[in-house]
Design a protein around this motif. Sequence first.
Motif, PDB file in Angstrom:
ATOM      1  N   ASP A 203      13.461  53.117  -4.901  1.00  0.00           N
ATOM      2  CA  ASP A 203      13.594  54.189  -5.893  1.00  0.00           C
ATOM      3  C   ASP A 203      14.816  55.003  -5.486  1.00  0.00           C
ATOM      4  O   ASP A 203      14.771  55.798  -4.545  1.00  0.00           O
ATOM      5  CB  ASP A 203      12.325  55.046  -5.901  1.00  0.00           C
ATOM      6  N   VAL A 204      15.926  54.782  -6.180  1.00  0.00           N
ATOM      7  CA  VAL A 204      17.218  55.360  -5.803  1.00  0.00           C
ATOM      8  C   VAL A 204      17.437  56.660  -6.580  1.00  0.00           C
ATOM      9  O   VAL A 204      17.311  56.695  -7.799  1.00  0.00           O
ATOM     10  CB  VAL A 204      18.356  54.367  -6.079  1.00  0.00           C
ATOM     11  N   GLY A 205      17.791  57.726  -5.852  1.00  0.00           N
ATOM     12  CA  GLY A 205      17.880  59.040  -6.468  1.00  0.00           C
ATOM     13  C   GLY A 205      16.490  59.603  -6.682  1.00  0.00           C
ATOM     14  O   GLY A 205      16.194  60.198  -7.718  1.00  0.00           O
ATOM     15  N   CYS A 206      15.637  59.455  -5.675  1.00  0.00           N
ATOM     16  CA  CYS A 206      14.205  59.733  -5.841  1.00  0.00           C
ATOM     17  C   CYS A 206      13.861  61.211  -5.853  1.00  0.00           C
ATOM     18  O   CYS A 206      12.740  61.579  -6.219  1.00  0.00           O
ATOM     19  CB  CYS A 206      13.420  59.037  -4.738  1.00  0.00           C
ATOM     20  N   GLY A 207      14.781  62.084  -5.442  1.00  0.00           N
ATOM     21  CA  GLY A 207      14.471  63.507  -5.424  1.00  0.00           C
ATOM     22  C   GLY A 207      13.281  63.811  -4.532  1.00  0.00           C
ATOM     23  O   GLY A 207      13.205  63.374  -3.390  1.00  0.00           O
ATOM     24  N   HIS A 208      12.305  64.539  -5.075  1.00  0.00           N
ATOM     25  CA  HIS A 208      11.111  64.909  -4.316  1.00  0.00           C
ATOM     26  C   HIS A 208      10.079  63.787  -4.250  1.00  0.00           C
ATOM     27  O   HIS A 208       8.990  63.989  -3.712  1.00  0.00           O
ATOM     28  CB  HIS A 208      10.476  66.159  -4.920  1.00  0.00           C
ATOM     29  N   GLY A 209      10.397  62.632  -4.811  1.00  0.00           N
ATOM     30  CA  GLY A 209       9.553  61.456  -4.632  1.00  0.00           C
ATOM     31  C   GLY A 209       8.399  61.302  -5.599  1.00  0.00           C
ATOM     32  O   GLY A 209       7.513  60.466  -5.370  1.00  0.00           O
ATOM     33  N   ALA A 210       8.386  62.042  -6.701  1.00  0.00           N
ATOM     34  CA  ALA A 210       7.261  61.961  -7.630  1.00  0.00           C
ATOM     35  C   ALA A 210       7.078  60.555  -8.193  1.00  0.00           C
ATOM     36  O   ALA A 210       5.960  60.020  -8.225  1.00  0.00           O
ATOM     37  CB  ALA A 210       7.454  62.957  -8.771  1.00  0.00           C
ATOM     38  N   SER A 211       8.175  59.930  -8.613  1.00  0.00           N
ATOM     39  CA  SER A 211       8.089  58.582  -9.202  1.00  0.00           C
ATOM     40  C   SER A 211       7.706  57.551  -8.140  1.00  0.00           C
ATOM     41  O   SER A 211       6.900  56.640  -8.403  1.00  0.00           O
ATOM     42  CB  SER A 211       9.421  58.206  -9.849  1.00  0.00           C
ATOM     43  N   THR A 212       8.254  57.682  -6.939  1.00  0.00           N
ATOM     44  CA  THR A 212       7.952  56.740  -5.856  1.00  0.00           C
ATOM     45  C   THR A 212       6.467  56.779  -5.510  1.00  0.00           C
ATOM     46  O   THR A 212       5.806  55.736  -5.392  1.00  0.00           O
ATOM     47  CB  THR A 212       8.759  57.091  -4.596  1.00  0.00           C
ATOM     48  N   ILE A 213       5.947  57.966  -5.344  1.00  0.00           N
ATOM     49  CA  ILE A 213       4.545  58.145  -4.958  1.00  0.00           C
ATOM     50  C   ILE A 213       3.612  57.668  -6.054  1.00  0.00           C
ATOM     51  O   ILE A 213       2.583  57.026  -5.786  1.00  0.00           O
ATOM     52  CB  ILE A 213       4.287  59.612  -4.594  1.00  0.00           C
ATOM     53  N   LEU A 214       3.970  57.934  -7.294  1.00  0.00           N
ATOM     54  CA  LEU A 214       3.141  57.489  -8.414  1.00  0.00           C
ATOM     55  C   LEU A 214       3.029  55.965  -8.444  1.00  0.00           C
ATOM     56  O   LEU A 214       1.929  55.413  -8.626  1.00  0.00           O
ATOM     57  CB  LEU A 214       3.733  57.999  -9.731  1.00  0.00           C
ATOM     58  N   MET A 215       4.134  55.264  -8.237  1.00  0.00           N
ATOM     59  CA  MET A 215       4.094  53.803  -8.206  1.00  0.00           C
ATOM     60  C   MET A 215       3.279  53.301  -7.017  1.00  0.00           C
ATOM     61  O   MET A 215       2.521  52.333  -7.129  1.00  0.00           O
ATOM     62  CB  MET A 215       5.522  53.239  -8.172  1.00  0.00           C
ATOM     63  N   ALA A 216       3.429  53.969  -5.876  1.00  0.00           N
ATOM     64  CA  ALA A 216       2.684  53.548  -4.687  1.00  0.00           C
ATOM     65  C   ALA A 216       1.181  53.702  -4.895  1.00  0.00           C
ATOM     66  O   ALA A 216       0.385  52.869  -4.437  1.00  0.00           O
ATOM     67  CB  ALA A 216       3.143  54.356  -3.486  1.00  0.00           C
ATOM     68  N   GLN A 217       0.782  54.746  -5.568  1.00  0.00           N
ATOM     69  CA  GLN A 217      -0.638  54.956  -5.851  1.00  0.00           C
ATOM     70  C   GLN A 217      -1.186  53.897  -6.800  1.00  0.00           C
ATOM     71  O   GLN A 217      -2.345  53.479  -6.684  1.00  0.00           O
ATOM     72  CB  GLN A 217      -0.855  56.347  -6.437  1.00  0.00           C
ATOM     73  N   ALA A 218      -0.355  53.445  -7.722  1.00  0.00           N
ATOM     74  CA  ALA A 218      -0.816  52.473  -8.722  1.00  0.00           C
ATOM     75  C   ALA A 218      -0.816  51.045  -8.206  1.00  0.00           C
ATOM     76  O   ALA A 218      -1.600  50.211  -8.688  1.00  0.00           O
ATOM     77  CB  ALA A 218       0.073  52.572  -9.961  1.00  0.00           C
ATOM     78  N   LYS A 238       8.824  63.310   1.871  1.00  0.00           N
ATOM     79  CA  LYS A 238       8.017  62.824   2.989  1.00  0.00           C
ATOM     80  C   LYS A 238       6.695  63.590   3.082  1.00  0.00           C
ATOM     81  O   LYS A 238       5.627  63.008   3.302  1.00  0.00           O
ATOM     82  CB  LYS A 238       8.804  62.946   4.298  1.00  0.00           C
ATOM     83  N   ARG A 239       6.776  64.904   2.919  1.00  0.00           N
ATOM     84  CA  ARG A 239       5.549  65.715   2.962  1.00  0.00           C
ATOM     85  C   ARG A 239       4.628  65.365   1.801  1.00  0.00           C
ATOM     86  O   ARG A 239       3.398  65.274   1.966  1.00  0.00           O
ATOM     87  CB  ARG A 239       5.910  67.203   2.935  1.00  0.00           C
ATOM     88  N   ALA A 240       5.222  65.143   0.627  1.00  0.00           N
ATOM     89  CA  ALA A 240       4.420  64.805  -0.549  1.00  0.00           C
ATOM     90  C   ALA A 240       3.711  63.468  -0.369  1.00  0.00           C
ATOM     91  O   ALA A 240       2.561  63.295  -0.805  1.00  0.00           O
ATOM     92  CB  ALA A 240       5.301  64.774  -1.793  1.00  0.00           C
ATOM     93  N   ALA A 241       4.365  62.505   0.275  1.00  0.00           N
ATOM     94  CA  ALA A 241       3.747  61.194   0.504  1.00  0.00           C
ATOM     95  C   ALA A 241       2.544  61.321   1.431  1.00  0.00           C
ATOM     96  O   ALA A 241       1.508  60.673   1.212  1.00  0.00           O
ATOM     97  CB  ALA A 241       4.773  60.231   1.087  1.00  0.00           C
ATOM     98  N   LYS A 242       2.660  62.156   2.444  1.00  0.00           N
ATOM     99  CA  LYS A 242       1.523  62.375   3.346  1.00  0.00           C
ATOM    100  C   LYS A 242       0.377  63.042   2.608  1.00  0.00           C
ATOM    101  O   LYS A 242      -0.795  62.668   2.768  1.00  0.00           O
ATOM    102  CB  LYS A 242       1.966  63.239   4.530  1.00  0.00           C
ATOM    103  N   GLU A 243       0.707  64.034   1.792  1.00  0.00           N
ATOM    104  CA  GLU A 243      -0.325  64.734   1.029  1.00  0.00           C
ATOM    105  C   GLU A 243      -1.036  63.795   0.062  1.00  0.00           C
ATOM    106  O   GLU A 243      -2.243  63.945  -0.193  1.00  0.00           O
ATOM    107  CB  GLU A 243       0.299  65.905   0.262  1.00  0.00           C
ATOM    108  N   ALA A 244      -0.299  62.815  -0.481  1.00  0.00           N
ATOM    109  CA  ALA A 244      -0.876  61.866  -1.438  1.00  0.00           C
ATOM    110  C   ALA A 244      -1.587  60.703  -0.762  1.00  0.00           C
ATOM    111  O   ALA A 244      -2.214  59.878  -1.439  1.00  0.00           O
ATOM    112  CB  ALA A 244       0.218  61.341  -2.362  1.00  0.00           C
ATOM    113  N   GLY A 245      -1.462  60.592   0.556  1.00  0.00           N
ATOM    114  CA  GLY A 245      -2.138  59.529   1.286  1.00  0.00           C
ATOM    115  C   GLY A 245      -1.488  58.163   1.166  1.00  0.00           C
ATOM    116  O   GLY A 245      -2.159  57.140   1.329  1.00  0.00           O
ATOM    117  N   VAL A 246      -0.177  58.123   0.912  1.00  0.00           N
ATOM    118  CA  VAL A 246       0.507  56.833   0.754  1.00  0.00           C
ATOM    119  C   VAL A 246       1.638  56.656   1.763  1.00  0.00           C
ATOM    120  O   VAL A 246       2.469  55.753   1.622  1.00  0.00           O
ATOM    121  CB  VAL A 246       1.052  56.665  -0.685  1.00  0.00           C
ATOM    122  N   ALA A 247       1.676  57.503   2.779  1.00  0.00           N
ATOM    123  CA  ALA A 247       2.792  57.456   3.731  1.00  0.00           C
ATOM    124  C   ALA A 247       2.863  56.140   4.490  1.00  0.00           C
ATOM    125  O   ALA A 247       3.914  55.793   5.037  1.00  0.00           O
ATOM    126  CB  ALA A 247       2.680  58.629   4.715  1.00  0.00           C
TER     127      ALA A 247
END
Length: 377
Positions: A203-218, A238-247
Amino acid sequence: MPNTDLPKAGKSKQAKPKTDMPNGMQQPDMQKVDALVGRLVGDLGASVSGVLVVLGDHLGLFRAMMDGRPRSSMELAETTGLTERNVREWLAAMAASDYITWHEASNKFAMTPEQALVFANEESPAFFGGAFEIVQSMWMDEPKVEEAFRTGRGLGWHEHSTCLFRGTERFFRPGYNSHLVTEWIPALKGMKEKLESGAEVADVGCGHGASTILMAQAFPKSHFHGFDYHGPSIERAKRAAKEAGVADRVTFSKASAKDFPAGDYDLVAMFDCLHDMGDPVGAGRHIRETMKKDGTWMIVEPFAHDGLKDNLNPVGRVYYGASTMICTPASMAQEVGLGLGAQAGEMKLRKVALDAGYHHFRRASETPFNMIFEVRN
């Protein structure tokens, strides 16, 4: 407020009043001036209300009213721990904008379910709080953009106020929540099946990672790699991924679109960022080098028609404004500085892909706010 009323005609003949106009310019039609001023009053009210939306969002006022129960200004102030007199004025302003509802009989204020969906529920597909934070950054950074106009040096994404990065994530995330997994990925040939069985994704240009984390959850069998050149955004991701449980299945690294590491990717995604890049063609060439031979480059871009005439509408108004203040200066601050802008349209985006060496370019899906393209070798 401009006074455009014409004096009434008396008994004596009087010359029609004229405004001072430069030589050669026609006298204005004052009825059209009145109509324009009327529209500007509405726009001015919207601008002022936008500041108050950000204020109410930050102070938790909308969230405190989310249950729809009517409250007096004193009750809301006690709930939020704020000063009643300030809360009272804010409530009146929001009611004048029809962003909340005033009940005259009880002199109390409440939010309808529709208002709560837009202003209080951050997970709703119609949430607008982030959009107003983006506008906040435009006002704050106007002097920097003014200088970019004068010098032509552009203004890097990283040079903007912090509220832009936060607002961008909050603005785009509801749309990704609604469409990315259920519509956009299934629209790419064979991609849903690859992700379900286990794929490598950048995910290039991922910013705060919302799109990356959403795909990882799905897609729990796949691995995801988010890249962005903006260091503070990567740390937030990185913090958001830990909070979402997908780190354990998501990595975030600081890298640009032209130098992120190769990973034999099945999918490389770019969400609402290609037009911000100074050298989108160079980025596309690098992506070809990082993907598998049968890999897919998914480009998500703001919705736009190819011609200016067809973009002169409410959505185009928002995107052209954001492009003037954010996207085009960001591109011009980088090497090449192509300056696609947020209303590039399909033809220009197709040319970027073809110039980068791809042979397959297809619009796979769209919403009123986004176009989704499938690009392959």
